[in-house]
Design a protein around this motif. Structure first.
Motif, PDB file in Angstrom:
ATOM      1  N   MET A   1      -5.245  -5.345 -27.398  1.00  0.00           N
ATOM      2  CA  MET A   1      -6.483  -4.985 -28.088  1.00  0.00           C
ATOM      3  C   MET A   1      -7.211  -6.244 -28.510  1.00  0.00           C
ATOM      4  N   GLY A   2      -8.339  -6.514 -27.873  1.00  0.00           N
ATOM      5  CA  GLY A   2      -9.144  -7.678 -28.194  1.00  0.00           C
ATOM      6  C   GLY A   2     -10.306  -7.290 -29.091  1.00  0.00           C
ATOM      7  N   ILE A   3     -10.568  -8.133 -30.088  1.00  0.00           N
ATOM      8  CA  ILE A   3     -11.674  -7.904 -31.020  1.00  0.00           C
ATOM      9  C   ILE A   3     -12.623  -9.088 -30.900  1.00  0.00           C
ATOM     10  N   SER A   4     -13.884  -8.802 -30.594  1.00  0.00           N
ATOM     11  CA  SER A   4     -14.891  -9.854 -30.465  1.00  0.00           C
ATOM     12  C   SER A   4     -16.244  -9.280 -30.848  1.00  0.00           C
ATOM     13  N   GLY A   5     -16.836  -9.816 -31.897  1.00  0.00           N
ATOM     14  CA  GLY A   5     -18.135  -9.329 -32.347  1.00  0.00           C
ATOM     15  C   GLY A   5     -19.181  -9.362 -31.246  1.00  0.00           C
ATOM     16  N   SER A   6     -19.206 -10.451 -30.491  1.00  0.00           N
ATOM     17  CA  SER A   6     -20.176 -10.590 -29.405  1.00  0.00           C
ATOM     18  C   SER A   6     -19.687  -9.952 -28.113  1.00  0.00           C
ATOM     19  N   GLY A   7     -18.383  -9.850 -27.978  1.00  0.00           N
ATOM     20  CA  GLY A   7     -17.794  -9.390 -26.726  1.00  0.00           C
ATOM     21  C   GLY A   7     -17.708 -10.483 -25.683  1.00  0.00           C
ATOM     22  N   ASP A   8     -18.056 -11.701 -26.053  1.00  0.00           N
ATOM     23  CA  ASP A   8     -18.059 -12.802 -25.092  1.00  0.00           C
ATOM     24  C   ASP A   8     -17.130 -13.954 -25.460  1.00  0.00           C
ATOM     25  N   SER A   9     -16.191 -13.728 -26.349  1.00  0.00           N
ATOM     26  CA  SER A   9     -15.221 -14.779 -26.677  1.00  0.00           C
ATOM     27  C   SER A   9     -14.341 -15.025 -25.456  1.00  0.00           C
TER      28      SER A   9
ATOM     29  N   ILE B   1     -22.968  -6.264 -30.928  1.00  0.00           N
ATOM     30  CA  ILE B   1     -24.122  -6.877 -30.264  1.00  0.00           C
ATOM     31  C   ILE B   1     -24.368  -6.093 -28.964  1.00  0.00           C
ATOM     32  N   THR B   2     -24.229  -6.718 -27.795  1.00  0.00           N
ATOM     33  CA  THR B   2     -24.404  -6.005 -26.519  1.00  0.00           C
ATOM     34  C   THR B   2     -23.070  -5.559 -25.928  1.00  0.00           C
ATOM     35  N   GLY B   3     -21.980  -6.042 -26.487  1.00  0.00           N
ATOM     36  CA  GLY B   3     -20.658  -5.737 -25.948  1.00  0.00           C
ATOM     37  C   GLY B   3     -20.143  -6.817 -25.026  1.00  0.00           C
ATOM     38  N   GLY B   4     -21.043  -7.676 -24.568  1.00  0.00           N
ATOM     39  CA  GLY B   4     -20.667  -8.811 -23.730  1.00  0.00           C
ATOM     40  C   GLY B   4     -19.822  -8.412 -22.535  1.00  0.00           C
ATOM     41  N   ARG B   5     -18.962  -9.326 -22.122  1.00  0.00           N
ATOM     42  CA  ARG B   5     -18.074  -9.080 -20.972  1.00  0.00           C
ATOM     43  C   ARG B   5     -16.872  -8.230 -21.352  1.00  0.00           C
ATOM     44  N   LEU B   6     -16.563  -8.169 -22.657  1.00  0.00           N
ATOM     45  CA  LEU B   6     -15.400  -7.387 -23.093  1.00  0.00           C
ATOM     46  C   LEU B   6     -15.617  -5.896 -22.881  1.00  0.00           C
ATOM     47  N   ARG B   7     -16.768  -5.416 -23.257  1.00  0.00           N
ATOM     48  CA  ARG B   7     -17.029  -3.973 -23.249  1.00  0.00           C
ATOM     49  C   ARG B   7     -16.737  -3.307 -21.908  1.00  0.00           C
TER      50      ARG B   7
ATOM     51  N   GLY C   1     -22.038  -9.589 -39.432  1.00  0.00           N
ATOM     52  CA  GLY C   1     -21.362  -9.073 -40.618  1.00  0.00           C
ATOM     53  C   GLY C   1     -21.150  -7.570 -40.543  1.00  0.00           C
ATOM     54  N   ARG C   2     -22.175  -6.847 -40.135  1.00  0.00           N
ATOM     55  CA  ARG C   2     -22.043  -5.393 -40.041  1.00  0.00           C
ATOM     56  C   ARG C   2     -21.120  -4.996 -38.888  1.00  0.00           C
ATOM     57  N   VAL C   3     -21.144  -5.744 -37.805  1.00  0.00           N
ATOM     58  CA  VAL C   3     -20.218  -5.477 -36.700  1.00  0.00           C
ATOM     59  C   VAL C   3     -18.782  -5.647 -37.196  1.00  0.00           C
ATOM     60  N   GLU C   4     -18.523  -6.745 -37.897  1.00  0.00           N
ATOM     61  CA  GLU C   4     -17.167  -6.977 -38.414  1.00  0.00           C
ATOM     62  C   GLU C   4     -16.770  -5.925 -39.441  1.00  0.00           C
TER      63      GLU C   4
ATOM     64  N   SER D   1     -14.802  -4.402 -19.581  1.00  0.00           N
ATOM     65  CA  SER D   1     -13.531  -4.879 -19.029  1.00  0.00           C
ATOM     66  C   SER D   1     -12.316  -4.101 -19.507  1.00  0.00           C
ATOM     67  N   VAL D   2     -12.497  -3.211 -20.479  1.00  0.00           N
ATOM     68  CA  VAL D   2     -11.345  -2.561 -21.100  1.00  0.00           C
ATOM     69  C   VAL D   2     -11.245  -1.088 -20.707  1.00  0.00           C
ATOM     70  N   ASP D   3     -10.050  -0.554 -20.878  1.00  0.00           N
ATOM     71  CA  ASP D   3      -9.839   0.876 -20.637  1.00  0.00           C
ATOM     72  C   ASP D   3     -10.525   1.723 -21.706  1.00  0.00           C
ATOM     73  N   LEU D   4     -10.500   1.242 -22.943  1.00  0.00           N
ATOM     74  CA  LEU D   4     -11.119   1.965 -24.055  1.00  0.00           C
ATOM     75  C   LEU D   4     -11.976   0.996 -24.859  1.00  0.00           C
ATOM     76  N   SER D   5     -13.266   1.238 -24.859  1.00  0.00           N
ATOM     77  CA  SER D   5     -14.209   0.382 -25.572  1.00  0.00           C
ATOM     78  C   SER D   5     -14.697   1.075 -26.837  1.00  0.00           C
ATOM     79  N   LEU D   6     -14.581   0.370 -27.961  1.00  0.00           N
ATOM     80  CA  LEU D   6     -15.150   0.842 -29.221  1.00  0.00           C
ATOM     81  C   LEU D   6     -16.237  -0.153 -29.590  1.00  0.00           C
ATOM     82  N   HIS D   7     -17.473   0.250 -29.369  1.00  0.00           N
ATOM     83  CA  HIS D   7     -18.598  -0.646 -29.533  1.00  0.00           C
ATOM     84  C   HIS D   7     -19.404  -0.260 -30.768  1.00  0.00           C
ATOM     85  N   VAL D   8     -19.800  -1.274 -31.524  1.00  0.00           N
ATOM     86  CA  VAL D   8     -20.643  -1.066 -32.698  1.00  0.00           C
ATOM     87  C   VAL D   8     -22.067  -1.434 -32.313  1.00  0.00           C
ATOM     88  N   GLY D   9     -22.963  -0.478 -32.438  1.00  0.00           N
ATOM     89  CA  GLY D   9     -24.342  -0.684 -32.018  1.00  0.00           C
ATOM     90  C   GLY D   9     -25.179  -1.391 -33.073  1.00  0.00           C
ATOM     91  N   ASP D  10     -24.891  -2.657 -33.291  1.00  0.00           N
ATOM     92  CA  ASP D  10     -25.645  -3.454 -34.257  1.00  0.00           C
ATOM     93  C   ASP D  10     -25.623  -4.901 -33.775  1.00  0.00           C
TER      94      ASP D  10
END
Length: 185
Positions: free
Chosen positions: A111-119, A142-148, A163-166, A150-159
Motif C-alpha cells: 500500500m503506497g501513499i502519495s499525495g501527488s501520486g508521483d513519488s 491532486i491528479t493521482g499521478g502515476r500511482l493511481r 494538507g486536505r489530501v493528507e 498503477s494499483v489494483d485498488l485506488s483510493l483517490h482524494v479529489g482535492d
C-alpha cells in the motif's frame, strides 16, 4: 469567512470525494490478508510516511492486540537506517522497492501513499509489487499521478491541497482500523 471555517468546508468537500465503496474494498483486502496470513507493507514520504507509520501502529496494536487473528503489517517508512543507507548508497528512489525485494511475496499487500501520486520511490515499489503478484493499493490526491492507474485498488482524494489530501488519507486509514477495532473480534 475565517480561514478555519473555510479550511473545514473545503476539507469536508475533500472527504466527500472519497469513494466509500473503495474503502469497503480496502477493508476486504485487509480482512483477506489477515485470514490468509499475508504480509501487508505500507509506505510513503513526509506526511504520508507519518500516516503510514500511524496506520501500521493502529493495525498492529489497536486491531490486533488481544485477538486470536492478528495482522502482519509493516511500515517501510519506519525503517530509518535502511532508508538512509539506500538513499546514501543507491538513491532515494530505491528506499521502498529494495526492502520489498527482501520481504514481499506473491499474494502480499503493498500500500503506497502519495499525495501527488508521483513519488518515484512509491511508484517504483508499487510497480515491483505488481510484478511479483502482490495486491497493490494506492492512496493519492491532486491528479493521482502515476500511482493511481498503477494499483489494483485506488483510493483517490479529489482535492489539490496537500494538507486536505493528507487529512483525507488519514480519515481513510482510520476507517479501516476502526472497522476492525469496533466491529470485528
Amino acid at each position: 469567512m475565517s480561514f478555519a471555517r473555510d479550511y473545514k468546508q473545503q476539507l469536508l468537500r475533500a472527504l466527500d470525494s472519497v469513494d466509500l465503496d473503495r474503502v469497503e474494498g480496502l477493508i476486504d483486502v485487509f480482512r483477506r490478508a489477515r485470514e490468509e496470513d499475508r504480509q501487508i507493507f505500507v509506505f510513503g514520504n513526509g506526511g504520508s510516511a507519518a500516516t503510514a507509520n500511524h496506520f501500521a501502529c493502529d493495525i498492529v496494536k489497536g486491531a490486533s492486540y488481544g485477538r486470536d487473528r492478528r495482522f502482519r503489517i509493516l511500515s517501510l517508512s519506519e525503517q530509518i537506517p535502511t532508508m538512509t543507507a539506500y538513499s546514501n548508497d543507491v538513491g532515494y528512489e530505491s528506499v521502498f522497492v529494495e526492502p520489498l525485494r527482501n520481504f514481499a511475496r506473491p499474494g502480499d499487500v503493498a500500500m503506497g501513499i502519495s499525495g501527488s501520486g508521483d513519488s518515484e520511490n512509491v511508484v517504483q515499489a508499487i510497480n515491483y509489487a505488481n510484478s511479483i503478484g502482490c495486491y497493490t493499493v494506492g492512496l493519492s490526491g491532486i491528479t493521482g499521478g502515476r500511482l493511481r492507474p498503477s494499483v489494483d485498488l485506488s483510493l483517490h482524494v479529489g482535492d489539490h491541497h496537500m494538507g486536505r489530501v493528507e487529512d483525507a488519507h488519514f480519515f481513510i486509514c482510520h476507517m479501516v482500523c476502526y472497522h476492525f477495532m469496533d466491529t470485528e473480534t
